[in-house]
Write a protein that holds these residues in place. Structure first.
Motif, PDB file in Angstrom:
ATOM      1  N   LYS A   8       0.842  -1.215   0.000  1.00 13.69           N
ATOM      2  CA  LYS A   8       0.000   0.000   0.000  1.00 13.69           C
ATOM      3  C   LYS A   8       0.872   1.258   0.000  1.00 13.69           C
ATOM      4  CE  LYS A   8      -2.270  -1.281   3.731  1.00 13.69           C
ATOM      5  NZ  LYS A   8      -1.774  -2.661   3.931  1.00 13.69           N
ATOM      6  N   GLU A   9       1.900   1.229   0.853  1.00  6.50           N
ATOM      7  CA  GLU A   9       2.757   2.424   0.927  1.00  6.50           C
ATOM      8  C   GLU A   9       3.516   2.612  -0.385  1.00  6.50           C
ATOM      9  OE1 GLU A   9       4.677   3.025   4.598  1.00  6.50           O
ATOM     10  OE2 GLU A   9       5.909   4.674   3.844  1.00  6.50           O
ATOM     11  N   LEU A  10       3.933   1.491  -0.977  1.00  4.02           N
ATOM     12  CA  LEU A  10       4.622   1.554  -2.271  1.00  4.02           C
ATOM     13  C   LEU A  10       3.718   2.215  -3.315  1.00  4.02           C
ATOM     14  CD1 LEU A  10       7.373   0.336  -3.217  1.00  4.02           C
ATOM     15  CD2 LEU A  10       6.044  -1.511  -4.218  1.00  4.02           C
TER      16      LEU A  10
ATOM     17  N   LEU B 102      -1.591   8.733   5.132  1.00  4.28           N
ATOM     18  CA  LEU B 102      -2.123   8.338   6.444  1.00  4.28           C
ATOM     19  C   LEU B 102      -2.376   6.839   6.438  1.00  4.28           C
ATOM     20  CD1 LEU B 102      -4.666  11.273   6.759  1.00  4.28           C
ATOM     21  CD2 LEU B 102      -2.473  11.081   7.929  1.00  4.28           C
ATOM     22  N   ASP B 103      -1.383   6.102   6.946  1.00  4.10           N
ATOM     23  CA  ASP B 103      -1.481   4.647   6.944  1.00  4.10           C
ATOM     24  C   ASP B 103      -2.340   4.211   8.119  1.00  4.10           C
ATOM     25  OD1 ASP B 103      -1.017   2.124   6.107  1.00  4.10           O
ATOM     26  OD2 ASP B 103       1.139   2.124   6.498  1.00  4.10           O
ATOM     27  N   GLU B 104      -3.033   3.090   7.975  1.00  4.07           N
ATOM     28  CA  GLU B 104      -3.916   2.551   9.016  1.00  4.07           C
ATOM     29  C   GLU B 104      -4.878   3.623   9.520  1.00  4.07           C
ATOM     30  OE1 GLU B 104      -4.110  -0.296   8.913  1.00  4.07           O
ATOM     31  OE2 GLU B 104      -2.165  -1.109   8.385  1.00  4.07           O
TER      32      GLU B 104
ATOM     33  N   VAL C  90       3.988  -9.421   0.233  1.00  5.02           N
ATOM     34  CA  VAL C  90       5.375  -9.202  -0.227  1.00  5.02           C
ATOM     35  C   VAL C  90       6.324  -9.048   0.968  1.00  5.02           C
ATOM     36  CG1 VAL C  90       6.861  -7.803  -1.700  1.00  5.02           C
ATOM     37  CG2 VAL C  90       4.458  -8.085  -2.280  1.00  5.02           C
ATOM     38  N   ARG C  91       5.822  -8.457   2.052  1.00  8.01           N
ATOM     39  CA  ARG C  91       6.696  -8.295   3.215  1.00  8.01           C
ATOM     40  C   ARG C  91       7.146  -9.670   3.730  1.00  8.01           C
ATOM     41  NH1 ARG C  91       7.032  -3.929   5.829  1.00  8.01           N
ATOM     42  NH2 ARG C  91       4.900  -3.205   5.595  1.00  8.01           N
ATOM     43  N   GLU C  92       6.246 -10.624   3.735  1.00  5.00           N
ATOM     44  CA  GLU C  92       6.607 -11.984   4.179  1.00  5.00           C
ATOM     45  C   GLU C  92       7.616 -12.607   3.209  1.00  5.00           C
ATOM     46  OE1 GLU C  92       3.343 -14.729   4.560  1.00  5.00           O
ATOM     47  OE2 GLU C  92       4.648 -16.320   5.297  1.00  5.00           O
TER      48      GLU C  92
HETATM   49 MG   LIG Z   1       2.108   0.239   5.266  1.00  4.61          MG
END
Ligand SMILES: [Mg+2]
Ligand SMILES: Nc1ncnc2c1ncn2[C@@H]1O[C@H](COP(=O)(O)OP(=O)(O)OP(=O)(O)O)[C@@H](O)[C@H]1O
Length: 445
Positions: free
Chosen positions: A173-175, A237-239, A356-358
């Motif tokens: 999401k941040e990407l 604004l994440d989360e 992807v983080r995993e």
């Molecule tokens: Mg994030």
């Protein structure tokens, strides 16, 4: 092509070059007397294969280790006096970093054969397994889901309305938010990211909106908040679902009026930040449950964007894994080549709940922990995918379960009458009797 050149590190007094030129007619040879010179050459042009003539045992070991780790994507061949093999430390260094070695005096034919083989391997890797570059917009992958995402990013980047990004944890999401910012007219402005769930509720107002001097104990000077400091750029604004309700109201005011009140201020200041919000929970559900303001939800979700989970873009797994491997292979401190076929199969079979983080975490851990030159499915902590025969067996079992339930239900609905149940299921009476027999069921004629 530059990668077809051979890099040769050869101390001036080693006398190894004459034999080398005899071994390589027609090939460009770049020569460096020291590791530093070699680094300068590689900075200018990449090489696929390197030759260390009489360097192991002469150049300081730690420096050589670091150099070879940094260039672990190259194939290295050592040419050395036989005495070097007497040292355990040198043998370890060779096992870790070299593809092959020859002892002095060099046999030109054998050396030509070795180098030809390694250039061949490098060319194959260039053509097939090694496209470790980041994809367009910094987003790796070309699956239909990612292509759609890129198109949506390009569209929403053209305007300044708020964007709401939804996606599972670790999906990117941040990407995506960064890609929108970079593709927008605000690209030169700041990109300020804040995780609403990570800031204690009592601090979030002053973080987001800033404060005036004396607004509270300890406020010895005025400070701009994150929204103000993102002016001319984007605030991410994440989360967003974790934003306390009172701050939801303040954010709504900002979205409507483009002005904010610092804590303790009597006058508002204008702030021109584009808002991109993200959430891994479904905000519609949060609205229905009353934890998220409906009016804010509608304001934020003018341009909704969904980042697909990794399991829905399996076609990207290989490119992602290769790219992550290429970025972190240097952490191993020794030469690794990539993944086994079993590892690729296991990655495709796994459902990646952490996305992807995993994938990044598993590959980074495997790079450090694996014993061999190739990362296996065990190194990734993944189970081997079941054999095709096992899958077929499992499918067969589910089909039988389903069939048995369907027949039982139909019989129950029709008071055990076989012909009616058969008609209901759309099968002939003979098929129905075969099914009754197969599952040990009884009906009435
Ligand atoms: Mg994030
Ligand atoms: N398609 C992709 N190509 C390259 N890297 C990616 C891709 N998708 C995600 N990543 C990387 O995966 C990691 C997680 O991505 P990101 O932080 O954007 O996810 P997120 O959805 O914001 O996660 P969270 O819900 O945990 O905040 C980052 O290191 C990011 O660079």
């Amino acid at each position: 092509m530059a990668r077809e050149a051979l890099l040769c590190i050869c101390p001036p007094d080693s006398g190894g070059l004459a034999a080398l030129h005899a071994a390589l007619p027609g090939r460009t040879v770049l020569t460096a007397a020291t590791l530093h010179e070699a680094q300068c050459l590689l900075d200018q042009q990449p090489c696929a294969v390197g030759l260390l003539i009489d360097t192991i045992g002469r150049a300081p070991d730690p420096e050589l280790q670091i150099f070879l780790s940094r260039h672990s994507h190259m194939h290295w061949v050592g040419v050395l006096p036989r005495t070097v093999l007497d040292s355990d430390a040198h043998r370890r260094l060779m096992a870790t970093h070299l593809s092959d070695y020859h002892t002095l005096p060099v046999d030109p034919d054998r050396l030509r054969f070795t180098l030809g083989h390694l250039f061949g391997q490098a060319a194959l890797q260039d053509d097939t397994a090694l496209p470790p570059r980041l994809g367009a917009m910094g987003i790796t992958g070309n699956s239909p889901a990612v292509q759609r995402l890129r198109i949506q990013i390009a569209r929403v980047a053209r305007v300044s309305a708020p964007v709401l990004i939804w996606g599972e944890s670790g999906s990117g999401k941040e990407l995506a938010a960064q890609a929108i910012h970079r593709a927008s007219a605000r690209a030169e402005g700041p990109f300020v990211a804040i995780n609403c769930g990570a800031i204690p509720p009592n601090l979030i107002q002053s973080e987001l909106f800033g404060y005036e001097r004396g607004a509270f104990t300890g406020a010895t000077h005025a400070r701009a908040g994150l929204i103000e400091s993102a002016s001319g750029g984007t605030i991410f604004l994440d989360e967003i679902a974790d934003l306390p309700r009172e701050q939801q109201a303040n954010l709504l005011r900002f979205l409507q009026e483009k002005t904010i009140y610092r804590v303790g201020a009597t006058r508002s200041v204008s702030a021109d930040a584009r808002v991109i919000a993200a959430s891994h929970v479904n905000l519609e559900v949060a609205v229905a449950e009353g934890s998220f303001r409906e009016d804010l939800y509608y304001r934020l979700s003018v341009l909704p964007l969904v980042v697909p989970p990794l399991r829905e873009r399996q076609a990207d797994l290989r490119a992602l894994a290769d790219q992550i491997f290429a970025s972190h292979a240097g952490d191993a401190g020794r030469r690794l080549r990539g993944f086994t076929a079993g590892a690729h199969a296991a990655m495709l079979h796994y459902s990646w709940p952490g996305n992807v983080r995993e994938l990044i975490n598993r590959i980074r851990r495997a790079i450090v922990m694996c014993d061999g030159r190739l990362i296996t499915e065990e190194d990734l902590g993944l189970a081997a995918p079941p054999e095709p025969a096992a899958v077929a067996k499992e499918l067969g079992a589910s089909r039988e379960r389903f069939e048995r339930e369907a027949v039982t239900d139909a019989l129950r609905r029709h008071g055990g009458m076989v012909s009616r149940a058969a008609r209901d299921l759309g099968v002939s009476r003979s098929t129905m009797y075969r099914l009754l027999d197969k599952y040990g069921l009884h009906g009435r004629s």
